[in-house]
Motif scaffolding. Structure first.
Motif, PDB file in Angstrom:
ATOM      1  N   LEU A 243       0.812  -1.301   0.047  1.00  0.00           N
ATOM      2  CA  LEU A 243       0.085   0.040  -0.066  1.00  0.00           C
ATOM      3  C   LEU A 243       0.697   1.261   0.044  1.00  0.00           C
ATOM      4  CD1 LEU A 243      -3.015   0.910   0.231  1.00  0.00           C
ATOM      5  CD2 LEU A 243      -2.478   1.200   2.753  1.00  0.00           C
ATOM      6  N   SER A 244       1.975   1.260   0.833  1.00  0.00           N
ATOM      7  CA  SER A 244       3.009   2.251   0.871  1.00  0.00           C
ATOM      8  C   SER A 244       3.464   2.519  -0.443  1.00  0.00           C
ATOM      9  CB  SER A 244       3.793   2.351   1.877  1.00  0.00           C
ATOM     10  OG  SER A 244       4.960   3.334   1.997  1.00  0.00           O
ATOM     11  N   THR A 245       4.103   1.307  -1.124  1.00  0.00           N
ATOM     12  CA  THR A 245       4.710   1.613  -2.530  1.00  0.00           C
ATOM     13  C   THR A 245       3.746   2.038  -3.430  1.00  0.00           C
ATOM     14  OG1 THR A 245       5.933  -0.147  -1.997  1.00  0.00           O
ATOM     15  CG2 THR A 245       5.840   0.190  -4.102  1.00  0.00           C
ATOM     16  N   LEU A 246       2.585   1.572  -3.408  1.00  0.00           N
ATOM     17  CA  LEU A 246       1.541   2.206  -4.528  1.00  0.00           C
ATOM     18  C   LEU A 246       1.244   3.767  -4.313  1.00  0.00           C
ATOM     19  CD1 LEU A 246      -1.113  -0.452  -4.692  1.00  0.00           C
ATOM     20  CD2 LEU A 246       0.297  -0.016  -6.480  1.00  0.00           C
ATOM     21  N   SER A 247       1.161   4.075  -2.904  1.00  0.00           N
ATOM     22  CA  SER A 247       0.932   5.787  -2.586  1.00  0.00           C
ATOM     23  C   SER A 247       1.924   6.492  -3.154  1.00  0.00           C
ATOM     24  CB  SER A 247       0.672   5.911  -1.199  1.00  0.00           C
ATOM     25  OG  SER A 247      -0.023   5.163  -0.663  1.00  0.00           O
ATOM     26  N   GLN A 248       3.405   5.976  -2.976  1.00  0.00           N
ATOM     27  CA  GLN A 248       4.320   6.739  -3.457  1.00  0.00           C
ATOM     28  C   GLN A 248       4.521   6.775  -5.088  1.00  0.00           C
ATOM     29  OE1 GLN A 248       8.210   5.097  -2.390  1.00  0.00           O
ATOM     30  NE2 GLN A 248       9.450   6.283  -3.505  1.00  0.00           N
ATOM     31  N   MET A 249       4.066   5.508  -5.758  1.00  0.00           N
ATOM     32  CA  MET A 249       3.869   5.639  -6.985  1.00  0.00           C
ATOM     33  C   MET A 249       2.841   6.760  -7.640  1.00  0.00           C
ATOM     34  SD  MET A 249       3.701   1.528  -7.908  1.00  0.00           S
ATOM     35  CE  MET A 249       2.973   1.817  -9.358  1.00  0.00           C
ATOM     36  N   TYR A 250       1.671   6.863  -6.862  1.00  0.00           N
ATOM     37  CA  TYR A 250       0.651   7.766  -7.556  1.00  0.00           C
ATOM     38  C   TYR A 250       1.367   9.176  -7.201  1.00  0.00           C
ATOM     39  CZ  TYR A 250      -2.607   4.056  -6.630  1.00  0.00           C
ATOM     40  OH  TYR A 250      -3.377   2.732  -6.809  1.00  0.00           O
ATOM     41  N   ILE A 251       1.870   9.334  -6.307  1.00  0.00           N
ATOM     42  CA  ILE A 251       2.816  10.613  -5.928  1.00  0.00           C
ATOM     43  C   ILE A 251       3.843  11.064  -6.996  1.00  0.00           C
ATOM     44  CG2 ILE A 251       3.939  12.058  -4.427  1.00  0.00           C
ATOM     45  CD1 ILE A 251       2.564  10.744  -2.067  1.00  0.00           C
ATOM     46  N   VAL A 252       4.544  10.032  -7.504  1.00  0.00           N
ATOM     47  CA  VAL A 252       5.363  10.352  -8.242  1.00  0.00           C
ATOM     48  C   VAL A 252       4.900  10.333  -9.797  1.00  0.00           C
ATOM     49  CG1 VAL A 252       7.619   9.086  -9.373  1.00  0.00           C
ATOM     50  CG2 VAL A 252       7.330   8.882  -6.895  1.00  0.00           C
ATOM     51  N   ALA A 253       3.899   9.772 -10.092  1.00  0.00           N
ATOM     52  CA  ALA A 253       3.268   9.845 -11.407  1.00  0.00           C
ATOM     53  C   ALA A 253       2.795  11.354 -11.514  1.00  0.00           C
ATOM     54  CB  ALA A 253       1.938   8.808 -10.984  1.00  0.00           C
ATOM     55  N   ILE A 254       2.322  11.865 -10.552  1.00  0.00           N
ATOM     56  CA  ILE A 254       1.793  13.229 -10.600  1.00  0.00           C
ATOM     57  C   ILE A 254       3.131  14.313 -10.961  1.00  0.00           C
ATOM     58  CG2 ILE A 254       0.911  15.628  -9.509  1.00  0.00           C
ATOM     59  CD1 ILE A 254      -0.434  13.560  -7.665  1.00  0.00           C
ATOM     60  N   ALA A 255       4.147  14.092 -10.560  1.00  0.00           N
ATOM     61  CA  ALA A 255       5.387  14.643 -10.974  1.00  0.00           C
ATOM     62  C   ALA A 255       5.852  14.517 -12.265  1.00  0.00           C
ATOM     63  CB  ALA A 255       6.587  14.388 -10.091  1.00  0.00           C
ATOM     64  N   VAL A 256       5.672  13.272 -12.874  1.00  0.00           N
ATOM     65  CA  VAL A 256       6.118  12.691 -14.017  1.00  0.00           C
ATOM     66  C   VAL A 256       5.347  13.244 -15.050  1.00  0.00           C
ATOM     67  CG1 VAL A 256       6.724  10.890 -15.685  1.00  0.00           C
ATOM     68  CG2 VAL A 256       7.333  10.739 -13.281  1.00  0.00           C
ATOM     69  N   LEU A 257       3.904  13.389 -14.966  1.00  0.00           N
ATOM     70  CA  LEU A 257       2.897  13.953 -15.450  1.00  0.00           C
ATOM     71  C   LEU A 257       3.077  15.487 -15.995  1.00  0.00           C
ATOM     72  CD1 LEU A 257      -0.599  12.557 -14.406  1.00  0.00           C
ATOM     73  CD2 LEU A 257       0.520  12.029 -16.666  1.00  0.00           C
ATOM     74  N   GLY A 258       3.528  16.208 -14.770  1.00  0.00           N
ATOM     75  CA  GLY A 258       3.899  17.523 -15.023  1.00  0.00           C
ATOM     76  C   GLY A 258       5.339  17.747 -15.833  1.00  0.00           C
ATOM     77  N   LEU A 259       6.059  16.923 -15.655  1.00  0.00           N
ATOM     78  CA  LEU A 259       7.245  16.953 -16.551  1.00  0.00           C
ATOM     79  C   LEU A 259       6.942  16.555 -17.898  1.00  0.00           C
ATOM     80  CD1 LEU A 259      10.375  16.939 -16.939  1.00  0.00           C
ATOM     81  CD2 LEU A 259      10.480  14.526 -16.563  1.00  0.00           C
ATOM     82  N   ASN A 260       5.974  15.873 -18.154  1.00  0.00           N
ATOM     83  CA  ASN A 260       5.464  15.119 -19.464  1.00  0.00           C
ATOM     84  C   ASN A 260       4.775  16.468 -20.178  1.00  0.00           C
ATOM     85  OD1 ASN A 260       4.813  13.336 -21.697  1.00  0.00           O
ATOM     86  ND2 ASN A 260       2.826  13.823 -21.157  1.00  0.00           N
ATOM     87  N   VAL A 261       4.100  17.219 -19.329  1.00  0.00           N
ATOM     88  CA  VAL A 261       3.600  18.547 -19.829  1.00  0.00           C
ATOM     89  C   VAL A 261       4.609  19.527 -20.420  1.00  0.00           C
ATOM     90  CG1 VAL A 261       2.228  20.620 -19.519  1.00  0.00           C
ATOM     91  CG2 VAL A 261       1.269  18.582 -18.499  1.00  0.00           C
ATOM     92  N   ILE A 262       5.841  19.778 -19.742  1.00  0.00           N
ATOM     93  CA  ILE A 262       6.642  20.586 -20.184  1.00  0.00           C
ATOM     94  C   ILE A 262       7.472  20.330 -21.376  1.00  0.00           C
ATOM     95  CG2 ILE A 262       8.744  22.172 -19.581  1.00  0.00           C
ATOM     96  CD1 ILE A 262       7.488  21.871 -16.501  1.00  0.00           C
ATOM     97  N   LEU A 263       7.976  18.678 -21.028  1.00  0.00           N
ATOM     98  CA  LEU A 263       8.859  18.241 -22.099  1.00  0.00           C
ATOM     99  C   LEU A 263       8.074  17.435 -23.232  1.00  0.00           C
ATOM    100  CD1 LEU A 263      11.892  17.424 -22.975  1.00  0.00           C
ATOM    101  CD2 LEU A 263      11.637  15.321 -21.388  1.00  0.00           C
ATOM    102  N   GLY A 264       7.409  16.765 -22.886  1.00  0.00           N
ATOM    103  CA  GLY A 264       6.568  15.910 -23.786  1.00  0.00           C
ATOM    104  C   GLY A 264       5.586  16.636 -24.861  1.00  0.00           C
ATOM    105  N   TYR A 265       4.777  17.679 -24.275  1.00  0.00           N
ATOM    106  CA  TYR A 265       4.182  18.383 -24.899  1.00  0.00           C
ATOM    107  C   TYR A 265       4.592  19.683 -25.519  1.00  0.00           C
ATOM    108  CZ  TYR A 265       0.127  15.843 -23.187  1.00  0.00           C
ATOM    109  OH  TYR A 265      -0.973  14.960 -22.264  1.00  0.00           O
ATOM    110  N   ALA A 266       5.471  20.467 -24.656  1.00  0.00           N
ATOM    111  CA  ALA A 266       5.957  21.864 -25.293  1.00  0.00           C
ATOM    112  C   ALA A 266       7.529  21.623 -25.640  1.00  0.00           C
ATOM    113  CB  ALA A 266       5.931  22.972 -24.182  1.00  0.00           C
TER     114      ALA A 266
ATOM    115  N   GLU B 213      10.193  21.601 -23.989  1.00  0.00           N
ATOM    116  CA  GLU B 213      11.238  22.322 -23.239  1.00  0.00           C
ATOM    117  C   GLU B 213      11.934  21.447 -22.036  1.00  0.00           C
ATOM    118  OE1 GLU B 213      11.741  25.676 -23.770  1.00  0.00           O
ATOM    119  OE2 GLU B 213      10.627  24.999 -25.408  1.00  0.00           O
ATOM    120  N   ILE B 214      13.193  21.377 -22.403  1.00  0.00           N
ATOM    121  CA  ILE B 214      14.056  20.526 -21.483  1.00  0.00           C
ATOM    122  C   ILE B 214      14.254  20.912 -20.093  1.00  0.00           C
ATOM    123  CG2 ILE B 214      16.274  19.184 -21.347  1.00  0.00           C
ATOM    124  CD1 ILE B 214      16.592  19.231 -24.321  1.00  0.00           C
ATOM    125  N   VAL B 215      13.655  20.368 -18.988  1.00  0.00           N
ATOM    126  CA  VAL B 215      13.855  20.802 -17.611  1.00  0.00           C
ATOM    127  C   VAL B 215      14.699  19.853 -16.979  1.00  0.00           C
ATOM    128  CG1 VAL B 215      12.449  21.540 -15.688  1.00  0.00           C
ATOM    129  CG2 VAL B 215      11.640  21.776 -17.976  1.00  0.00           C
TER     130      VAL B 215
END
Length: 347
Positions: A45-68, A70-72
């Protein structure tokens, strides 16, 4: 398109879930993560919670790098800004949700400020600008003379926090799991819809060729800053959630190594795709856990410190996968789906 299904209007063509099989999969699959806490142990359960939180950060990186495009290189800095802002506001009694929102806004503002050089430069020059932010943030949060701003390098968050002010206290592992899950689903839905809007298409145009986009009338600079703001907000919220999840924050958690790890997850899953980001986080985390458990067993049997080889084996696996399918795991799954769709007449 599945046989026998047809689009009769533009609304159905642009729908988020266009085909019957997708709607069935949503109805069947969506309740599963909400029921998992009653079927699994606390460690998982703790590992899954961490995965969800990390996924939000990777989605944010995807907006900047994957969509626009811009290398961040300041992923750790954005998360640190969100985490420390959230910690200060929680300590002041603002509640978890307002603290996360303001922490995300602080990260977005800093992201926009360090995205300003994109008016004159692009590519690796922007990467150097954000890398400078990473070094500045590590110095700033370790600087004791700035404690009156950030509250101290090491901070402990309270175990019980109200969602809004003192109301609806949360703090158990189950609470953290559901908050992380709902936040991840919210930002994943936001990212999916963003890619289908005019803003998302503008981001894609800037990514592919910003000069051609400018000739067509696109305000390239404004859209780059908008991508920095949206992605920075998501990463800042992830940082605040991460601090609440572990209950303790330190600059050592938000280094350049964190940025590189999130890049690996995004590239492994598939750049520019929401499902690729989510799959990348899940697969990379699973591989890391399996390697760590196997090497710990080897260390116990042989007496050698085999756990130090986790990064080596992990790097070899990543290189192999990217050499076989440079577009990530999601592209490979798409090819497999197309093959099975035509089987046994796949020619």
């Amino acid at each position: 398109m599945p046989c026998g299904e047809y689009f009769t209007n533009y609304e159905s063509r642009m729908g988020l879930f266009r085909w019957r099989i997708q709607r069935v999969a949503l109805v069947v699959g969506l309740p599963i993560p909400f029921l998992l806490p009653f079927l699994i142990g606390g460690g998982t359960l703790s590992t899954l919670s961490q995965m969800y939180i990390v996924a939000i950060a990777v989605l944010g990186l995807n907006v900047i790098l994957g969509y626009a495009g811009e290398i961040v290189l300041a992923q750790g800095a954005f998360m640190a800004i969100g985490a420390y802002s959230t910690s200060r506001l929680v300590a002041a009694g603002a509640g978890l949700l307002p603290s996360l929102a303001i922490g995300g806004l602080m990260a977005a503002l800093v992201a926009v400020a360090f995205g300003l050089p994109s008016f004159r430069v692009k590519g690796f020059y922007i990467a150097i600008s954000t890398l400078a932010l990473q070094f500045i943030s590590e110095w700033f949060f370790n600087n004791s003379r700035a404690d009156w701003i950030h509250g101290g390098a090491q901070q402990r968050l309270p175990s019980q926090v109200g969602l809004v002010g003192p109301f609806a206290e949360v703090g158990t592992d189950l609470h953290v799991y559901y908050i992380g899950l709902l936040a991840m689903l919210l930002f994943a839905l936001l990212s999916l819809n963003l890619s289908r809007t005019g803003i998302g298409r503008t981001f894609r145009a800037v990514h592919e060729n910003d000069l051609a986009a400018a000739v067509l009338g696109v305000n390239v600079f404004k859209n780059k800053l908008l991508a920095f703001a949206i992605g920075g907000f998501m990463i800042g919220v992830s940082g605040g959630l991460y601090g609440f999840y572990i209950g303790f924050i330190s600059p050592e958690y938000f280094t350049l190594a964190l940025t590189l790890e999130h890049y690996v997850m995004l590239l492994f899953g598939g750049l520019g795709r929401v499902w690729g980001a989510l799959i990348g986080v899940g697969v990379v985390t699973f591989i890391q856990e399996v390697l760590r458990n196997v090497l710990q067993t080897v260390s116990a049997v042989t007496g050698l410190n085999a756990t130090a080889l986790v990064s080596v084996f992990f790097g070899v696996i990543i290189i192999f996968v990217l050499a076989v399918e440079p577009k990530g795991v999601l592209a490979a799954l798409g090819q497999l789906k197309e093959y099975l769709r035509k089987w046994p007449y796949a020619y």
